[in-house]
Design a protein around this motif. Structure first.
Motif, PDB file in Angstrom:
ATOM      1  N   ALA A  25       1.209  10.607  -6.617  1.00  0.00           N
ATOM      2  CA  ALA A  25       2.055  11.344  -7.561  1.00  0.00           C
ATOM      3  C   ALA A  25       1.306  11.559  -8.877  1.00  0.00           C
ATOM      4  CB  ALA A  25       3.365  10.586  -7.810  1.00  0.00           C
ATOM      5  N   VAL A  26       0.599  10.543  -9.344  1.00  0.00           N
ATOM      6  CA  VAL A  26      -0.177  10.673 -10.579  1.00  0.00           C
ATOM      7  C   VAL A  26      -1.299  11.693 -10.400  1.00  0.00           C
ATOM      8  CG1 VAL A  26      -1.784   9.459 -12.116  1.00  0.00           C
ATOM      9  CG2 VAL A  26       0.384   8.407 -11.497  1.00  0.00           C
ATOM     10  N   MET A  27      -2.021  11.636  -9.280  1.00  0.00           N
ATOM     11  CA  MET A  27      -3.108  12.595  -9.044  1.00  0.00           C
ATOM     12  C   MET A  27      -2.578  14.025  -9.013  1.00  0.00           C
ATOM     13  SD  MET A  27      -5.766  10.622  -6.483  1.00  0.00           S
ATOM     14  CE  MET A  27      -4.753  10.849  -5.078  1.00  0.00           C
ATOM     15  N   PHE A  28      -1.427  14.223  -8.395  1.00  0.00           N
ATOM     16  CA  PHE A  28      -0.820  15.545  -8.363  1.00  0.00           C
ATOM     17  C   PHE A  28      -0.424  15.991  -9.763  1.00  0.00           C
ATOM     18  CE2 PHE A  28       3.044  18.156  -8.017  1.00  0.00           C
ATOM     19  CZ  PHE A  28       2.526  19.231  -7.314  1.00  0.00           C
ATOM     20  N   LYS A  29       0.147  15.082 -10.535  1.00  0.00           N
ATOM     21  CA  LYS A  29       0.588  15.422 -11.891  1.00  0.00           C
ATOM     22  C   LYS A  29      -0.578  15.770 -12.794  1.00  0.00           C
ATOM     23  CE  LYS A  29       4.751  12.712 -11.550  1.00  0.00           C
ATOM     24  NZ  LYS A  29       5.372  11.413 -11.727  1.00  0.00           N
ATOM     25  N   LEU A  30      -1.691  15.087 -12.631  1.00  0.00           N
ATOM     26  CA  LEU A  30      -2.842  15.333 -13.505  1.00  0.00           C
ATOM     27  C   LEU A  30      -3.542  16.656 -13.205  1.00  0.00           C
ATOM     28  CD1 LEU A  30      -4.379  11.764 -13.844  1.00  0.00           C
ATOM     29  CD2 LEU A  30      -2.989  13.036 -15.498  1.00  0.00           C
ATOM     30  N   GLN A  63       3.335   4.701 -13.444  1.00  0.00           N
ATOM     31  CA  GLN A  63       3.009   5.038 -12.056  1.00  0.00           C
ATOM     32  C   GLN A  63       1.570   4.686 -11.705  1.00  0.00           C
ATOM     33  OE1 GLN A  63       4.152   9.139 -11.447  1.00  0.00           O
ATOM     34  NE2 GLN A  63       6.243   8.542 -10.974  1.00  0.00           N
ATOM     35  N   SER A  64       0.633   4.867 -12.616  1.00  0.00           N
ATOM     36  CA  SER A  64      -0.772   4.588 -12.281  1.00  0.00           C
ATOM     37  C   SER A  64      -1.104   3.114 -12.439  1.00  0.00           C
ATOM     38  CB  SER A  64      -1.703   5.448 -13.123  1.00  0.00           C
ATOM     39  OG  SER A  64      -1.467   5.223 -14.498  1.00  0.00           O
ATOM     40  N   VAL A  65      -0.885   2.562 -13.612  1.00  0.00           N
ATOM     41  CA  VAL A  65      -1.232   1.163 -13.858  1.00  0.00           C
ATOM     42  C   VAL A  65      -0.329   0.237 -13.042  1.00  0.00           C
ATOM     43  CG1 VAL A  65      -1.406  -0.631 -15.624  1.00  0.00           C
ATOM     44  CG2 VAL A  65      -2.132   1.703 -16.143  1.00  0.00           C
ATOM     45  N   GLY A  66       0.958   0.571 -12.990  1.00  0.00           N
ATOM     46  CA  GLY A  66       1.886  -0.262 -12.224  1.00  0.00           C
ATOM     47  C   GLY A  66       1.536  -0.329 -10.757  1.00  0.00           C
ATOM     48  N   ALA A  67       1.150   0.796 -10.183  1.00  0.00           N
ATOM     49  CA  ALA A  67       0.781   0.819  -8.763  1.00  0.00           C
ATOM     50  C   ALA A  67      -0.453  -0.039  -8.502  1.00  0.00           C
ATOM     51  CB  ALA A  67       0.532   2.250  -8.309  1.00  0.00           C
ATOM     52  N   LEU A  89       0.823  -1.211   0.000  1.00  0.00           N
ATOM     53  CA  LEU A  89       0.000   0.000   0.000  1.00  0.00           C
ATOM     54  C   LEU A  89       0.859   1.263   0.000  1.00  0.00           C
ATOM     55  CD1 LEU A  89      -2.939  -0.878   2.413  1.00  0.00           C
ATOM     56  CD2 LEU A  89      -3.095  -0.314  -0.020  1.00  0.00           C
ATOM     57  N   GLN A  90       1.968   1.236   0.732  1.00  0.00           N
ATOM     58  CA  GLN A  90       2.860   2.393   0.795  1.00  0.00           C
ATOM     59  C   GLN A  90       3.373   2.755  -0.602  1.00  0.00           C
ATOM     60  OE1 GLN A  90       4.022   3.623   4.134  1.00  0.00           O
ATOM     61  NE2 GLN A  90       4.374   5.401   2.873  1.00  0.00           N
ATOM     62  N   VAL A  91       3.802   1.745  -1.339  1.00  0.00           N
ATOM     63  CA  VAL A  91       4.309   1.980  -2.696  1.00  0.00           C
ATOM     64  C   VAL A  91       3.178   2.430  -3.616  1.00  0.00           C
ATOM     65  CG1 VAL A  91       5.362   0.863  -4.699  1.00  0.00           C
ATOM     66  CG2 VAL A  91       6.221   0.366  -2.412  1.00  0.00           C
ATOM     67  N   ALA A  92       2.042   1.754  -3.540  1.00  0.00           N
ATOM     68  CA  ALA A  92       0.911   2.110  -4.404  1.00  0.00           C
ATOM     69  C   ALA A  92       0.425   3.526  -4.124  1.00  0.00           C
ATOM     70  CB  ALA A  92      -0.229   1.109  -4.216  1.00  0.00           C
ATOM     71  N   ILE A  93       0.296   3.887  -2.860  1.00  0.00           N
ATOM     72  CA  ILE A  93      -0.167   5.229  -2.503  1.00  0.00           C
ATOM     73  C   ILE A  93       0.830   6.282  -2.970  1.00  0.00           C
ATOM     74  CG2 ILE A  93      -0.574   6.772  -0.536  1.00  0.00           C
ATOM     75  CD1 ILE A  93      -1.884   4.340   0.869  1.00  0.00           C
ATOM     76  N   LEU A  94       2.121   5.988  -2.839  1.00  0.00           N
ATOM     77  CA  LEU A  94       3.150   6.930  -3.303  1.00  0.00           C
ATOM     78  C   LEU A  94       2.961   7.256  -4.783  1.00  0.00           C
ATOM     79  CD1 LEU A  94       6.046   8.311  -2.989  1.00  0.00           C
ATOM     80  CD2 LEU A  94       6.874   6.164  -3.930  1.00  0.00           C
ATOM     81  N   TYR A  95       2.861   6.217  -5.604  1.00  0.00           N
ATOM     82  CA  TYR A  95       2.756   6.455  -7.039  1.00  0.00           C
ATOM     83  C   TYR A  95       1.388   7.003  -7.448  1.00  0.00           C
ATOM     84  CZ  TYR A  95       7.286   4.321  -7.743  1.00  0.00           C
ATOM     85  OH  TYR A  95       8.620   4.063  -7.717  1.00  0.00           O
TER      86      TYR A  95
END
Length: 195
Positions: A105-110, A156-160, A96-102
């Motif tokens: 990051a995607v939500m911020f980028k979008l 970052q999105s699909v991989g997470a 979850l830590q890794v998934a939430i990080l990425y």
């Protein structure tokens, strides 16, 4: 000064034993305590990566980090009976830590137009103070920069999300780790990002 040097020596020894996997849980706890101590000394110089390292190290206390590729495994006479899969609160939280990080990051980028328009990598490499020679080489190919921008978003999105794929878990996660590592090596080869 001598006390501080002694504390750093303890931290280095604990990190070494954690690296080789000797008494892994004990040295994970000691490494976490020493890192937390160093970070508490001056919070003004910390960044998000420092906090992430501390959190991941903390949750590493609750997973069997020494089960494979470690001195603990070599010294364990009952190593053939180790579980093939481990499911615990620690493993769930680490994923979850890794998934939430990425995903954050995607939500911020979008929220910005640079990522949506495909220009984010180009703009990042245009910052001369961070760009290194490979980044300057990539800047000569604007169409490639657009593809790389979208590729980072997809990874970052699909991989997470795919970290939680229930099928072919071992192979799939191994491939995902290599994809994430490759993405970061690619970023690090074009930008000088520090820690």
């Amino acid at each position: 000064v001598y006390w501080q040097a002694f504390l750093f020596l303890i931290a280095a020894v604990a990190a070494f034993f954690l690296l080789i996997g000797y008494r892994t849980t004990l040295f994970t706890v000691i490494s976490w305590l020493m890192l937390a101590s160093v970070q508490a000394r001056n919070e003004l110089i910390l960044q998000g990566g420092d906090m992430l390292l501390l959190a991941v190290l903390f949750w590493g206390i609750f997973v069997p980090l020494g089960a494979y590729f470690s001195v603990d495994r070599a010294l364990n006479s009952d190593s053939d009976n180790l579980p093939k899969r481990v499911l615990s609160a620690g493993t769930v939280v680490l994923l979850l830590q890794v998934a939430i990080l990425y995903l954050t990051a995607v939500m911020f980028k979008l929220q910005g137009t640079d990522w949506v328009s495909g220009m984010a990598v180009y703009y990042a490499l245009s910052a001369d103070q961070f760009t290194i020679w490979f980044g300057f080489l990539l800047l000569k190919h604007p169409l490639l920069m657009s593809y790389l921008t979208y590729l980072v978003l997809i990874i970052q999105s699909v991989g997470a999300l795919m970290l939680f794929n229930p099928f072919w878990t071992r192979r799939f996660r191994t491939i995902l780790v290599f994809i994430f590592v490759g993405m970061h090596i690619g970023l690090g080869s074009a930008l000088s990002l520090g820690l």
